[in-house]
Scaffold this motif. Structure first.
Motif, PDB file in Angstrom:
ATOM      1  N   ASN A 174       0.842  -1.209   0.000  1.00  0.00           N
ATOM      2  CA  ASN A 174       0.000   0.000   0.000  1.00  0.00           C
ATOM      3  C   ASN A 174       0.868   1.247   0.000  1.00  0.00           C
ATOM      4  N   PHE A 204       1.536   3.980  -3.165  1.00  0.00           N
ATOM      5  CA  PHE A 204       1.144   5.383  -3.003  1.00  0.00           C
ATOM      6  C   PHE A 204       2.338   6.309  -3.305  1.00  0.00           C
ATOM      7  N   PHE A 229      -1.419   2.852  -6.901  1.00  0.00           N
ATOM      8  CA  PHE A 229      -2.263   2.847  -5.700  1.00  0.00           C
ATOM      9  C   PHE A 229      -3.736   2.975  -6.079  1.00  0.00           C
ATOM     10  N   HIS A 289      -6.903   7.141   7.351  1.00  0.00           N
ATOM     11  CA  HIS A 289      -6.272   7.065   8.668  1.00  0.00           C
ATOM     12  C   HIS A 289      -7.267   7.236   9.803  1.00  0.00           C
ATOM     13  N   ALA A 316       2.510   9.809  17.770  1.00  0.00           N
ATOM     14  CA  ALA A 316       2.562   8.750  16.749  1.00  0.00           C
ATOM     15  C   ALA A 316       3.248   9.266  15.483  1.00  0.00           C
ATOM     16  N   ALA A 317       2.973  10.540  15.132  1.00  0.00           N
ATOM     17  CA  ALA A 317       3.609  11.114  13.942  1.00  0.00           C
ATOM     18  C   ALA A 317       5.132  11.153  14.125  1.00  0.00           C
ATOM     19  N   PHE A 359       8.302  16.128   2.612  1.00  0.00           N
ATOM     20  CA  PHE A 359       6.933  15.739   2.241  1.00  0.00           C
ATOM     21  C   PHE A 359       6.322  14.834   3.308  1.00  0.00           C
ATOM     22  N   THR A 370       3.132  15.835   5.602  1.00  0.00           N
ATOM     23  CA  THR A 370       1.939  14.983   5.471  1.00  0.00           C
ATOM     24  C   THR A 370       1.569  14.339   6.809  1.00  0.00           C
TER      25      THR A 370
HETATM   26  C1  HEM Z   1       1.565  10.162  11.211  1.00  0.00           C
HETATM   27  C2  HEM Z   1       1.657   8.904  11.587  1.00  0.00           C
HETATM   28  C3  HEM Z   1       1.048   7.776  10.797  1.00  0.00           C
HETATM   29  C4  HEM Z   1       0.409   6.701  11.322  1.00  0.00           C
HETATM   30  C5  HEM Z   1       0.230   6.384  12.805  1.00  0.00           C
HETATM   31  C6  HEM Z   1      -0.055   5.903  10.209  1.00  0.00           C
HETATM   32  C7  HEM Z   1      -0.742   4.707  10.332  1.00  0.00           C
HETATM   33  C8  HEM Z   1      -1.165   3.930   9.290  1.00  0.00           C
HETATM   34  C9  HEM Z   1      -1.786   2.630   9.425  1.00  0.00           C
HETATM   35  C10 HEM Z   1      -2.063   1.922  10.733  1.00  0.00           C
HETATM   36  C11 HEM Z   1      -2.054   2.193   8.179  1.00  0.00           C
HETATM   37  C12 HEM Z   1      -2.704   0.853   7.774  1.00  0.00           C
HETATM   38  C13 HEM Z   1      -1.650  -0.047   7.150  1.00  0.00           C
HETATM   39  C14 HEM Z   1      -2.124  -0.618   5.838  1.00  0.00           C
HETATM   40  O1  HEM Z   1      -2.986  -1.530   5.869  1.00  0.00           O
HETATM   41  O2  HEM Z   1      -1.681  -0.157   4.772  1.00  0.00           O
HETATM   42  C15 HEM Z   1      -1.631   3.220   7.254  1.00  0.00           C
HETATM   43  C16 HEM Z   1      -1.772   3.137   5.896  1.00  0.00           C
HETATM   44  C17 HEM Z   1      -1.313   4.073   5.027  1.00  0.00           C
HETATM   45  N1  HEM Z   1      -0.631   5.218   5.320  1.00  0.00           N
HETATM   46 FE1  HEM Z   1      -0.209   5.873   7.169  1.00  0.00          FE
HETATM   47  N2  HEM Z   1       0.289   6.514   9.035  1.00  0.00           N
HETATM   48  C18 HEM Z   1       0.972   7.660   9.337  1.00  0.00           C
HETATM   49  C19 HEM Z   1       1.532   8.533   8.442  1.00  0.00           C
HETATM   50  C20 HEM Z   1       1.462   8.426   7.071  1.00  0.00           C
HETATM   51  C21 HEM Z   1       2.086   9.334   6.140  1.00  0.00           C
HETATM   52  C22 HEM Z   1       2.952  10.522   6.549  1.00  0.00           C
HETATM   53  C23 HEM Z   1       1.754   8.908   4.893  1.00  0.00           C
HETATM   54  C24 HEM Z   1       2.116   9.487   3.558  1.00  0.00           C
HETATM   55  C25 HEM Z   1       3.142  10.279   3.335  1.00  0.00           C
HETATM   56  C26 HEM Z   1       0.928   7.727   5.042  1.00  0.00           C
HETATM   57  C27 HEM Z   1       0.394   7.006   4.006  1.00  0.00           C
HETATM   58  C28 HEM Z   1      -0.323   5.842   4.150  1.00  0.00           C
HETATM   59  C29 HEM Z   1      -0.848   5.082   3.039  1.00  0.00           C
HETATM   60  C30 HEM Z   1      -0.745   5.423   1.564  1.00  0.00           C
HETATM   61  C31 HEM Z   1      -1.487   3.972   3.581  1.00  0.00           C
HETATM   62  C32 HEM Z   1      -2.246   2.871   2.844  1.00  0.00           C
HETATM   63  C33 HEM Z   1      -3.730   3.165   2.880  1.00  0.00           C
HETATM   64  C34 HEM Z   1      -4.574   2.109   2.208  1.00  0.00           C
HETATM   65  O3  HEM Z   1      -4.090   1.403   1.316  1.00  0.00           O
HETATM   66  O4  HEM Z   1      -5.764   2.007   2.556  1.00  0.00           O
HETATM   67  N3  HEM Z   1       0.768   7.469   6.378  1.00  0.00           N
HETATM   68  N4  HEM Z   1      -1.087   4.248   7.950  1.00  0.00           N
END
Ligand code: HEM
Length: 169
Positions: free
Chosen positions: A70, A74, A85, A98, A107-108, A136, A140
């Protein structure tokens, strides 16, 4: 009221122009698919082995393999590559996706710490691209924190049907 983008800039310390400098060069063409796969694999190896259970558990409903795919699909799409994606998952809508997770300031910072370490240890991304990517990611991450706070505020607003109910629960 401050926009989510403004909050993201304030909290991350990354100006919007720096956050979107990833669009100045086509990073996908420059780096190639394997660099993105390596970065996301390295990142999620760290996340799934995190000694901090509170952080590791945020990801417990996904397999590491799915999370890696994933994420790199992306990144590829966002950084100039084919829309891998969206073809598989639909619109990125990152705040919505999210929504189930506690994307707090803490968490971030932990997410970014793992990503910085992942970037530090991959060898197929040049320094300039690493800086652009990290700006970035940082912006984000705090954009998502701002979205998460909005979600929590909305939860606090009682609907009119709750008005006559006893407060105790
Ligand atoms: C800030 C703290 C963050 C936390 C705690 C977090 C947490 C999560 C969690 C738990 C998932 C589910 C995992 C999965 O099944 O793919 C996820 C997915 C994802 N996150 Fe984050 N994330 C964070 C930051 C970010 C950032 C900064 C980006 C992009 C620059 C990002 C992009 C994504 C993407 C693209 C997915 C897949 C979504 C999907 O396919 O439905 N995340 N994130």
């Amino acid at each position: 009221m401050q926009s989510l983008q403004q909050k993201a800039s304030d909290w991350s310390g990354v100006d919007q122009n720096d956050a979107f400098a990833i669009d100045e060069t086509n990073l996908f063409e420059k780096l190639g698919l394997q660099a993105f796969i390596n970065l996301s694999t390295n990142f999620y190896n760290r996340v799934y082995e995190d000694e901090e259970e509170w952080f590791r558990s945020i990801f417990s409903n996904s397999t590491k393999e799915d999370a890696i795919r994933n994420q790199y699909e992306f990144f590829v799409q966002r950084m100039g590559g084919p829309p891998l994606f969206s073809q598989r998952r639909g619109h990125p809508a990152l705040i919505g996706r999210h929504r189930p997770f506690p994307v707090t300031h803490k968490a971030a910072e932990r997410w970014l710490q793992h990503m910085q370490q992942a970037l530090d240890s991959v060898t197929d991304i040049d320094e300039d691209s690493k800086i652009k990517m990290m700006n970035f990611f940082r912006h984000t991450a705090f954009f998502l924190v701002a979205g998460d706070e909005l979600k929590n505020q909305n939860r606090g607003v009682a609907c009119k049907h709750a008005a006559n109910k006893p407060a105790a629960e």
